[in-house]
Design an enzyme around this catalytic site. Structure first.
Site, PDB file in Angstrom:
ATOM      1  N   ASP A 188     -47.095 -72.363  20.370  1.00  0.00           N
ATOM      2  CA  ASP A 188     -47.060 -71.030  20.966  1.00  0.00           C
ATOM      3  C   ASP A 188     -48.378 -70.284  20.748  1.00  0.00           C
ATOM      4  OD1 ASP A 188     -45.354 -69.416  22.602  1.00  0.00           O
ATOM      5  OD2 ASP A 188     -45.234 -67.993  20.936  1.00  0.00           O
ATOM      6  N   CYS A 228     -42.575 -64.538  30.886  1.00  0.00           N
ATOM      7  CA  CYS A 228     -42.998 -64.596  29.488  1.00  0.00           C
ATOM      8  C   CYS A 228     -42.657 -63.293  28.766  1.00  0.00           C
ATOM      9  CB  CYS A 228     -44.491 -64.889  29.425  1.00  0.00           C
ATOM     10  SG  CYS A 228     -45.212 -64.622  27.823  1.00  0.00           S
ATOM     11  N   TYR A 288     -38.372 -63.035  26.996  1.00  0.00           N
ATOM     12  CA  TYR A 288     -38.397 -62.862  25.533  1.00  0.00           C
ATOM     13  C   TYR A 288     -37.766 -61.528  25.147  1.00  0.00           C
ATOM     14  CZ  TYR A 288     -40.874 -66.980  23.791  1.00  0.00           C
ATOM     15  OH  TYR A 288     -41.191 -68.260  23.410  1.00  0.00           O
ATOM     16  N   TYR A 308     -39.466 -59.195  19.226  1.00  0.00           N
ATOM     17  CA  TYR A 308     -39.264 -59.261  20.675  1.00  0.00           C
ATOM     18  C   TYR A 308     -38.188 -58.298  21.190  1.00  0.00           C
ATOM     19  CZ  TYR A 308     -42.689 -62.925  20.790  1.00  0.00           C
ATOM     20  OH  TYR A 308     -43.866 -63.614  20.682  1.00  0.00           O
ATOM     21  N   GLU A 357     -40.459 -71.820  30.743  1.00  0.00           N
ATOM     22  CA  GLU A 357     -39.962 -71.160  29.516  1.00  0.00           C
ATOM     23  C   GLU A 357     -38.818 -71.985  28.910  1.00  0.00           C
ATOM     24  OE1 GLU A 357     -41.025 -68.744  27.685  1.00  0.00           O
ATOM     25  OE2 GLU A 357     -42.544 -67.873  28.995  1.00  0.00           O
TER      26      GLU A 357
HETATM   27  C1  LIG Z   1     -43.900 -69.660  25.713  1.00  0.00           C
HETATM   28  C2  LIG Z   1     -43.818 -68.188  25.424  1.00  0.00           C
HETATM   29  N1  LIG Z   1     -43.333 -67.374  26.389  1.00  0.00           N
HETATM   30  C3  LIG Z   1     -43.267 -66.027  26.104  1.00  0.00           C
HETATM   31  C4  LIG Z   1     -43.684 -65.484  24.926  1.00  0.00           C
HETATM   32  C5  LIG Z   1     -43.584 -64.031  24.664  1.00  0.00           C
HETATM   33  N2  LIG Z   1     -44.780 -63.374  24.981  1.00  0.00           N
HETATM   34  C6  LIG Z   1     -44.182 -66.361  23.991  1.00  0.00           C
HETATM   35  N3  LIG Z   1     -44.622 -65.940  22.784  1.00  0.00           N
HETATM   36  N4  LIG Z   1     -44.255 -67.735  24.229  1.00  0.00           N
END
Ligand SMILES: Cc1ncc(CN)c(N)n1
Length: 236
Positions: free
Chosen positions: A44, A135, A139, A163, A205
């Site tokens: 990530d 994204c 989340y 989040y 995702e």
């Molecule tokens: C794969 C992914 N997608 C979304 C997020 C949240 N910004 C994240 N940290 N990582």
């Protein structure tokens, strides 16, 4: 119905699969193995580095200065808030500098970030927002759904708090509004393309959780990938 509500509805089954994925459920009830979370944090951090660059490309593609400034602030925010959260997790999980240096993105992390660059390369700001919005938004919804959970592992508690927090909700709402504003001014074929980018990112995702759940690797080993990352000077 706004364009964003329409996209959210079209992606609903994919998002439900994310909400019910064992990796996400495992954060909520604390049963997720730290080995899997550690793997996720490394992948990530790579993802967010590129996400931040795509936000910056959005800043460059904006047609007014206020939007440029806002997209640039989002890029900086990813760096300051989310990547520093990962710094903190990395310390607590004992991720070493050597591990970071030897890090190689897994196929899904590489594919998802490549998808976002594709939107940035060939599209306008609306395409970039459509590709990056899941994204933010997914989340946030996960953070909200897990708010009531109280996993024993403090790292998972902090992840949920980050989040589901107010700061993140404001960012999400700003980008949803931006997408809706752009959607009103573009053609039907633009909106169709933006929808495809949004749905594809929603699928990635879901794949990202699966990647971390299965500790995904390249079929013939990471060595094959070494030259690619070295050539473009990529770092996690
Ligand atoms: C794969 C992914 N997608 C979304 C997020 C949240 N910004 C994240 N940290 N990582």
């Amino acid at each position: 119905m706004s364009f964003s509500q329409y996209l959210r509805k079209e992606a609903d089954a994919i998002w439900e699969a994310s909400f019910n994925h064992p990796f996400v459920k495992g954060i909520g009830d604390g049963t997720l193995s730290l080995e899997n979370f550690r793997y996720y944090v490394l992948q990530d951090a790579y993802y967010l580095t590129h996400f931040s660059r795509v936000q910056a490309l959005g800043a460059a593609k904006a047609t007014d200065l206020a939007t440029t400034a806002s997209m640039a602030a989002h890029a900086q925010g990813t760096n300051e808030a989310e990547l520093s959260l990962h710094e903190n997790f990395s310390k607590r999980l004992g991720i070493t500098d050597e591990e970071r240096q030897n890090f190689k993105p897994a196929p899904t992390a590489y594919a998802y970030t490549s998808h976002m660059y594709r939107a940035a390369q060939f599209g306008h700001l609306g395409d970039i927002i459509a590709a990056i919005l899941p994204c933010y938004w997914l989340y946030y919804e996960i953070g909200e759904r897990l708010q009531e959970c109280s996993p024993e592992e403090s790292i998972y508690k902090d992840w949920i708090a980050a989040y589901g927090g107010e700061w993140f909700r404001e960012l999400v709402e700003e980008q949803i509004q931006r997408l809706d504003d752009i959607a009103e001014t573009v053609t039907e074929s633009d909106r169709q393309r933006m929808k495809e980018l949004f749905i594809t990112s929603s699928i990635y995702e879901l794949q990202f959780w699966e990647m971390a759940h299965t500790l995904e690797e390249w079929p013939f080993g990471n060595e094959v990938f070494q030259t690619v990352t070295a050539e473009v000077g990529e770092k996690a």
